[in-house]
Write a protein that holds these residues in place. Structure first.
Motif, PDB file in Angstrom:
ATOM      1  N   GLU A 134       0.867  -1.174   0.000  1.00 44.35           N
ATOM      2  CA  GLU A 134       0.000   0.000   0.000  1.00 44.35           C
ATOM      3  C   GLU A 134       0.904   1.224   0.000  1.00 44.35           C
ATOM      4  O   GLU A 134       1.695   1.434   0.920  1.00 44.35           O
ATOM      5  N   GLU A 135       0.841   2.035  -1.043  1.00 43.33           N
ATOM      6  CA  GLU A 135       1.732   3.182  -1.182  1.00 43.33           C
ATOM      7  C   GLU A 135       0.931   4.480  -1.135  1.00 43.33           C
ATOM      8  O   GLU A 135       0.030   4.694  -1.955  1.00 43.33           O
ATOM      9  N   ASP A 136       1.261   5.345  -0.176  1.00 45.60           N
ATOM     10  CA  ASP A 136       0.540   6.620  -0.072  1.00 45.60           C
ATOM     11  C   ASP A 136       1.370   7.803  -0.553  1.00 45.60           C
ATOM     12  O   ASP A 136       0.926   8.944  -0.471  1.00 45.60           O
ATOM     13  N   ARG A 137       2.576   7.532  -1.065  1.00 45.74           N
ATOM     14  CA  ARG A 137       3.383   8.615  -1.652  1.00 45.74           C
ATOM     15  C   ARG A 137       3.704   8.255  -3.103  1.00 45.74           C
ATOM     16  O   ARG A 137       4.848   8.199  -3.522  1.00 45.74           O
ATOM     17  N   PHE A 138       2.628   8.037  -3.856  1.00 44.12           N
ATOM     18  CA  PHE A 138       2.732   7.718  -5.283  1.00 44.12           C
ATOM     19  C   PHE A 138       2.353   8.984  -6.042  1.00 44.12           C
ATOM     20  O   PHE A 138       1.212   9.441  -5.971  1.00 44.12           O
ATOM     21  N   LEU A 139       3.304   9.567  -6.748  1.00 42.85           N
ATOM     22  CA  LEU A 139       3.087  10.821  -7.471  1.00 42.85           C
ATOM     23  C   LEU A 139       3.182  10.594  -8.975  1.00 42.85           C
ATOM     24  O   LEU A 139       3.977   9.768  -9.445  1.00 42.85           O
ATOM     25  N   TYR A 140       2.366  11.365  -9.701  1.00 41.49           N
ATOM     26  CA  TYR A 140       2.475  11.446 -11.151  1.00 41.49           C
ATOM     27  C   TYR A 140       3.055  12.808 -11.505  1.00 41.49           C
ATOM     28  O   TYR A 140       2.702  13.817 -10.872  1.00 41.49           O
ATOM     29  N   ALA A 141       3.908  12.859 -12.515  1.00 46.83           N
ATOM     30  CA  ALA A 141       4.510  14.132 -12.909  1.00 46.83           C
ATOM     31  C   ALA A 141       4.862  14.103 -14.393  1.00 46.83           C
ATOM     32  O   ALA A 141       5.141  13.038 -14.977  1.00 46.83           O
ATOM     33  N   ASP A 142       4.856  15.291 -15.006  1.00 45.16           N
ATOM     34  CA  ASP A 142       5.270  15.415 -16.407  1.00 45.16           C
ATOM     35  C   ASP A 142       6.756  15.118 -16.560  1.00 45.16           C
ATOM     36  O   ASP A 142       7.529  15.134 -15.592  1.00 45.16           O
ATOM     37  N   SER A 143       7.172  14.909 -17.795  1.00 48.33           N
ATOM     38  CA  SER A 143       8.544  14.471 -18.067  1.00 48.33           C
ATOM     39  C   SER A 143       9.586  15.530 -17.709  1.00 48.33           C
ATOM     40  O   SER A 143      10.768  15.205 -17.578  1.00 48.33           O
ATOM     41  N   ALA A 144       9.162  16.784 -17.544  1.00 51.86           N
ATOM     42  CA  ALA A 144      10.119  17.840 -17.206  1.00 51.86           C
ATOM     43  C   ALA A 144      10.460  17.883 -15.725  1.00 51.86           C
ATOM     44  O   ALA A 144      11.212  18.760 -15.288  1.00 51.86           O
ATOM     45  N   PHE A 145       9.939  16.950 -14.951  1.00 53.62           N
ATOM     46  CA  PHE A 145      10.095  17.008 -13.488  1.00 53.62           C
ATOM     47  C   PHE A 145      11.562  17.113 -13.082  1.00 53.62           C
ATOM     48  O   PHE A 145      11.945  17.982 -12.298  1.00 53.62           O
ATOM     49  N   PHE A 146      12.398  16.231 -13.590  1.00 54.38           N
ATOM     50  CA  PHE A 146      13.797  16.207 -13.143  1.00 54.38           C
ATOM     51  C   PHE A 146      14.619  17.335 -13.758  1.00 54.38           C
ATOM     52  O   PHE A 146      15.741  17.576 -13.311  1.00 54.38           O
ATOM     53  N   ASP A 147      14.074  18.000 -14.761  1.00 52.72           N
ATOM     54  CA  ASP A 147      14.737  19.203 -15.274  1.00 52.72           C
ATOM     55  C   ASP A 147      14.420  20.392 -14.376  1.00 52.72           C
ATOM     56  O   ASP A 147      15.297  21.204 -14.075  1.00 52.72           O
ATOM     57  N   ILE A 148      13.176  20.492 -13.939  1.00 52.33           N
ATOM     58  CA  ILE A 148      12.775  21.604 -13.082  1.00 52.33           C
ATOM     59  C   ILE A 148      13.300  21.406 -11.665  1.00 52.33           C
ATOM     60  O   ILE A 148      13.936  22.288 -11.092  1.00 52.33           O
TER      61      ILE A 148
END
Length: 800
Positions: A113-127
């Motif tokens: 059970e994961e409560d820190r599951f995030l979705y993000a656009d591909s630019a996440f690690f650039d920003i």
């Protein structure tokens, strides 16, 4: 010379063990409080400062409503904001949309059970470039649907020492395959964005449908091309959004605009939580000031006790001066004594801080580490504390003692040559003034929190369990309800989008006599037929939903759907109806046609910082929460039954629950944390103030030893002498209370104004504080007074 100073200082401290122990207790207490708060404040102030591009990142805050109508704001946006701003504002270099959810992840036969599951656009690690990727390429790890990045800890939990990149995990109730494309370092504890798994935003259905400004379920961050660009960009947004809304054919007359929040200020200054609850800069200031005041009070205790011992040290100073010691030499002798004592106290404080850190982390909800004390800023702070206390606590006694007139001292007339009584009295007034202020503040804050916990909220939150809900569980809802209600302690089982503790969904509603442009802004929550019973909501007119109502609103052909709505009193009143008049009225709720079936009593579906707004409960087939109301009898046995039943029906998700009480408490986490800190610090302050008063009473009684002896010879009773010696101190304590009371009233009245629903500050809070201060002072002084009054006057006068 320095070595000699410290040698003599050590001998004096060792000779007067009792006084030295009291000195050390006071200083260790003050410094420990200060060190803990320095660690906490340093951690809070450092939030998100590690991000290399943090000064160019902003969070988008959505504001919508109608001209002259209720305005709603929050840290949510639709999917279109990012592309619209990138294409129309040159200040926007890039951006990322994010969404957090609680989901299940399967690896092999193991389900998490994961409560820190995030979705993000591909630019996440650039920003957010300061989230280091340990494996994978920043531009590719999120560039396609169903790709995921694991944190280092999660990678070890799932795959042990094996390389996770290229492996597949199953996410969600439908067990969709996600490719592990990278591994990132664990997020720092001082980051508002924390994830265990980070998946590509393109995996979500919202990324594959037409972009919209509405359906605002996402958080949007923008990367500006310059850290000062926010000043030029913000004024452009409202005119741009006016044009966008004018061109939107589906707009019902609502206005929509956005504000930009600097990323590094969100945690301490924003009223809108992020992916974790925010802190409050005001509470940070208060905590820091209180810790500093405790340290100052400890120094004042040192001064009072050192001055109280001045009679014992007078002959030593006189002899030193007779044999040729200069005043500055005597001065530095006492400063050395203060420095030695303070250094020893600091070492003990560091050890005590290490021991108390787990409990302090539990109190503050943080994960502070002892290694944080080795940071340059903390080390400089400790050195500063050492030097300041050594001089602050030791300078006044050193000036007084080094200034003794050797002739008068050796003649025994020192007591007539001393001065500074006003300063000693002032120190006591200051100590008890701070104590009185904190006692009043604690009483007010605890009374407000008690009011919040015990106020009639309009719903039941005790003995109510909440489970995460997904599509597979929803399909088995009838079976689950039937199975769970076989236990007589299970009273109701419901499905809903949001809990009654906090409902955020915003909608529009209008009647047949209104146009969409005249619609009422309201909150809404999709529910099922047992929601009212499960949450204890009170119907005051009409009826609740039935199974048929649920079927009427769940046709595959949406045009056939007909809705039965439950309004709260505020919604009915805003539409101009009494609860009885509202029943049967036709309404359109965000283009859902139907009629009002019931009206419920208003309940607090948001924190008490805000007033109750119009709310509509409507039937729908989806939800995020499974709510199980129990009777509270044999709760452990009931939970065991629920666990067994869950395992038989639901195989894709582990048994994981929380109580609704926890969701309610989260609304006031900052206030409750502050209340606990104030309570602890108030107790510490009172104890230190008592030490200071003990020192001052000892000093005064020694000065009046001959007077006490003469009064006893002349027939004065013990009670009379105790009263004589205590009156002055009681006056000082009452003066401290009179000074602190208006300040405390002003400060706490300002704090209470942040709540729409609040207590009134009562007279008894001040009466209890005054009584407590007087009793504490009497108990402290009486020990010295009774002891002095019981001395044999013959021995006293002979000694004098």
């Amino acid at each position: 010379m320095i070595r000699n100073h410290f040698k003599i200082a050590w001998r004096n401290l060792w000779k007067n063990k009792t006084v030295s122990v009291i000195h050390i207790i006071g200083l260790v207490t003050g410094m420990t409080c200060c060190l803990l708060m320095i660690l906490y404040i340093q951690h809070e102030l450092s939030y998100d400062k590690f991000q290399e591009k943090g000064d160019r990142i902003v969070r988008v805050i959505m504001e919508y409503g109608r001209d002259g109508d209720d305005v709603r704001k929050g840290n949510f946006t639709g999917t279109k904001v990012l592309s619209a701003f990138k294409n129309n504002f040159p200040e926007v270099e890039n951006g990322v949309r994010m969404y957090k959810e609680n989901t299940v992840v399967r690896t092999g036969d193991v389900v998490f059970e994961e409560d820190r599951f995030l979705y993000a656009d591909s630019a996440f690690f650039d920003i957010f470039s300061s989230f280091p990727l340990l494996k994978g390429t920043s531009k590719k790890v999120l560039d396609a649907p169903h790709k995921v990045v694991l944190s280092a800890t999660t990678a070890r939990k799932y795959f042990g020492r094996a390389d996770p990149v290229g492996q597949t995990i199953q996410v969600g109730a439908d067990q969709t395959d996600y490719l592990v494309a990278g591994v990132a370092a664990d997020c720092p504890s001082n980051s508002q964005i924390k994830f265990d798994l980070l998946a590509s935003f393109s995996s979500r259905q919202a990324a594959r449908t037409e972009e919209t400004y509405w359906s605002a379920n996402y958080t949007t961050y923008l990367l500006l091309n310059d850290r000062k660009a926010i000043a030029s960009l913000q004024p452009k947004i409202s005119p741009f959004m006016k044009r966008e809304m004018a061109a939107d054919e589906d707009n019902d007359g609502s206005y929509l605009t956005y504000e930009l929040e600097p990323y590094t200020r969100v945690h301490l200054y924003s009223p809108y939580d992020g992916f974790e609850p925010n802190s409050n800069i005001q509470y940070l200031y208060i905590s820091g000031c209180v810790a500093l005041l405790i340290l100052v009070i400890a120094c004042f205790t040192y001064i009072n006790l050192s001055t109280a011992r001045s009679l014992e040290r007078a002959r030593e100073v006189g002899i030193r001066k007779v044999v040729g010691a200069y005043r500055q030499q005597v001065f530095w002798q006492f400063i050395s004594e203060s420095a030695l004592l303070t250094s020893f106290a600091l070492l003990l404080s560091i050890g005590l801080t290490l021991l108390l850190l787990p409990a302090f982390n539990s109190l503050t909800g943080k994960s502070l580490l002892f290694s944080d004390m080795l940071r340059p800023g903390i080390l400089v702070s400790m050195l500063g504390i050492l030097l300041c206390i050594s001089f602050l606590a030791g300078s006044y006694p050193a000036f007084v003692l080094s200034g003794f007139k050797s002739v008068k001292v050796l003649k025994g007339s020192f007591h007539r040559s001393t001065s500074g009584h006003w300063l000693k009295g002032s120190l006591t007034v200051f100590q008890f003034g701070i104590s009185a202020f904190l006692i009043i503040a604690t009483l007010v804050m605890q009374s407000q929190l008690h009011y919040i916990r015990n106020k009639e909220l309009g719903y039941d939150r005790e003995h109510v369990l909440v489970f995460p809900l997904d599509g597979k569980i929803t399909q088995k809802m009838d079976l689950i309800r039937k199975k769970l209600k076989q236990n007589p302690n299970v009273l109701a089982v419901s499905r809903a989008a949001e809990l009654p503790t906090q409902i955020k969904g915003g909608y529009s509603m209008w009647t047949g006599t209104m146009t969409p442009e005249q619609s009422l802004m309201s909150f809404g929550n999709p529910i099922d037929e047992e929601y009212l019973e499960a949450c204890g909501l009170q119907l005051i007119a009409g009826q609740g939903l039935s199974e048929q109502d649920m079927r009427d609103a769940s046709y595959e052909d949406a045009d056939k759907n007909y809705y039965h709505f439950i309004l709260n009193q505020s919604a009915a009143a805003a539409l101009g109806w009494t609860p009885e008049e509202a029943i049967g009225k036709k309404v359109n709720f965000n283009y859902r046609n139907g009629e009002v079936k019931g009206v419920i009593k208003d309940f607090h579906f948001a924190s008490m910082h805000t007033s109750i707004k119009p709310l509509v409960l409507f039937p729908d087939t989806w939800g995020s929460n499974l709510i199980v109301k129990t009777s509270g009898h044999d709760l452990s046995g009931t939970i065991s039954f629920l666990k067994d039943s869950w395992g038989k029906i639901i195989t894709h998700r582990p048994f994981d629950y929380r109580f609704m009480d926890e969701a309610f408490d989260n609304l006031y986490a900052s206030e409750m944390r502050m209340g606990k800190i104030l309570g602890i610090f108030s107790t510490i302050t009172i104890l230190l103030a008592c030490l200071g008063l003990f020192g001052l009473s000892a000093y005064t009684i020694k000065q009046r030893t001959r007077e006490i002896g003469i009064r006893k010879v002349l027939g004065a009773p013990v009670t009379g002498i105790v009263r004589l010696l205590s009156v002055r101190f009681i006056k000082l304590v009452l003066l401290a209370f009179l000074i602190a009371s208006p300040l405390a009233w002003w400060a706490m009245n300002s704090w209470l104004h942040d709540f729409v629903y609040r207590i009134d500050i009562q007279w008894w809070m001040f009466a209890i504080t005054a009584l407590a201060a007087v009793v504490i002072a009497l108990v402290t002084v009486s020990f010295q007074s009774v002891r002095a009054a019981m001395l044999n006057p013959v021995k006293t006068l002979k000694t004098e």
